[in-house]
Design a protein around this motif. Structure first.
Motif, PDB file in Angstrom:
ATOM      1  N   TYR A  54       0.827  -1.377   0.186  1.00 27.46           N
ATOM      2  CA  TYR A  54      -0.083   0.116   0.042  1.00 27.46           C
ATOM      3  C   TYR A  54       0.948   1.238  -0.124  1.00 27.46           C
ATOM      4  N   ALA A  55       1.915   1.322   0.785  1.00 28.84           N
ATOM      5  CA  ALA A  55       2.808   2.388   0.962  1.00 28.84           C
ATOM      6  C   ALA A  55       3.399   2.612  -0.354  1.00 28.84           C
ATOM      7  N   ARG A  57       2.303   1.541  -3.537  1.00 33.09           N
ATOM      8  CA  ARG A  57       1.382   2.013  -4.343  1.00 33.09           C
ATOM      9  C   ARG A  57       0.849   3.703  -4.200  1.00 33.09           C
ATOM     10  N   SER A  58       0.857   3.966  -3.054  1.00 33.79           N
ATOM     11  CA  SER A  58       0.429   5.480  -2.802  1.00 33.79           C
ATOM     12  C   SER A  58       1.546   6.514  -3.334  1.00 33.79           C
ATOM     13  N   GLU A  61       1.487   5.866  -7.443  1.00 41.39           N
ATOM     14  CA  GLU A  61       0.326   6.438  -8.225  1.00 41.39           C
ATOM     15  C   GLU A  61       0.054   7.996  -7.672  1.00 41.39           C
ATOM     16  N   ALA A  63      -0.246   9.829  -4.761  1.00 37.52           N
ATOM     17  CA  ALA A  63      -1.001  10.328  -3.735  1.00 37.52           C
ATOM     18  C   ALA A  63      -0.105  11.573  -3.141  1.00 37.52           C
ATOM     19  N   THR A  64      -0.815  12.492  -2.661  1.00 37.70           N
ATOM     20  CA  THR A  64      -0.210  13.120  -1.573  1.00 37.70           C
ATOM     21  C   THR A  64      -0.227  12.623  -0.415  1.00 37.70           C
ATOM     22  N   VAL A  65       0.888  12.595   0.273  1.00 37.97           N
ATOM     23  CA  VAL A  65       1.034  12.406   1.979  1.00 37.97           C
ATOM     24  C   VAL A  65       1.602  13.124   2.651  1.00 37.97           C
ATOM     25  N   GLU A  79      -3.346  11.261   4.058  1.00 36.25           N
ATOM     26  CA  GLU A  79      -3.170  11.049   2.562  1.00 36.25           C
ATOM     27  C   GLU A  79      -4.350  11.682   1.799  1.00 36.25           C
ATOM     28  N   HIS A  81      -5.953  10.966  -2.017  1.00 33.15           N
ATOM     29  CA  HIS A  81      -5.620  10.081  -3.179  1.00 33.15           C
ATOM     30  C   HIS A  81      -6.946  10.493  -4.175  1.00 33.15           C
TER      31      HIS A  81
END
Length: 188
Positions: A54-55, A57-58, A61, A63-65, A79, A81
């Motif tokens: 998951y980390a 992939r985030s 792809e 994602a803003t984290v 996060e 998404h």
């Protein structure tokens, strides 16, 4: 009867956007979540392999984290998404805070920063989903004017960004100018 007074250590970290090089620290944060925090974040139990994937992939792809970082550790994360299939610019949001720093205001600070980031990226709507018993997330979402609905054991929230509450005018102005949150220490 003697009372034991516990003092919490002061929060000394910063809230900042996580960089691609922070991927290992983000994954380690997710892996350190206790069972209840994992349930709250992912709406169920998860295994370590899922969290690592998951980390990765985030970040892969886009994602803003945003993380709360102390020293070399990410201890909390928010996060953003993108939900590209929606007709209006929409993102799904999620939060995780390690047990030892829960109930210290970190979730609210991360939420503020994430809303400012979402506005800066042009999102008009945020979605949040959690299990029915996650009272902390539901309270936080309500603080930002989320319209909550309950379906099949889940709580779903929608936040319209044009009128999101919880951000005072000074915070909005400084967030737009990029002067608040990045690298600023948090006082407990």
């Amino acid at each position: 009867m003697e009372q034991i007074i516990r003092t919490q250590r002061p929060l000394t970290g910063v809230i900042r956007q996580l960089r691609p090089s922070d991927l290992p620290r983000f994954a380690e944060h997710l892996l350190r979540l206790d069972d209840q925090s994992r349930r709250d974040r992912f709406n169920g139990l998860t295994h370590d392999g899922f969290l690592q994937a998951y980390a990765e992939r985030s970040f892969r792809e886009g994602a803003t984290v945003i993380g709360y970082v102390e020293g070399d550790k990410v201890l909390a994360a928010a996060e953003l998404h993108e939900r590209a299939e929606e007709s209006e610019p929409t993102a799904e949001i999620a939060f995780s805070v390690e047990h030892k720093i829960q109930n210290r205001g970190i979730g609210g600070r991360l939420f503020q920063r994430l809303v400012a980031q979402a506005r800066g990226l042009g999102y008009l709507r945020l979605q949040v989903t959690t299990h029915a018993n996650n009272s902390a997330m539901k309270a936080l979402a309500r603080r930002f004017d989320a319209k909550l609905s309950f379906q099949q054991g889940e709580t779903n929230g929608i936040i319209e960004l044009d009128g999101a509450a919880g951000l005072d005018a000074d915070w909005r102005a400084s967030a737009v100018l990029g002067r608040r949150g990045a690298g600023k220490a948090i006082a407990a």
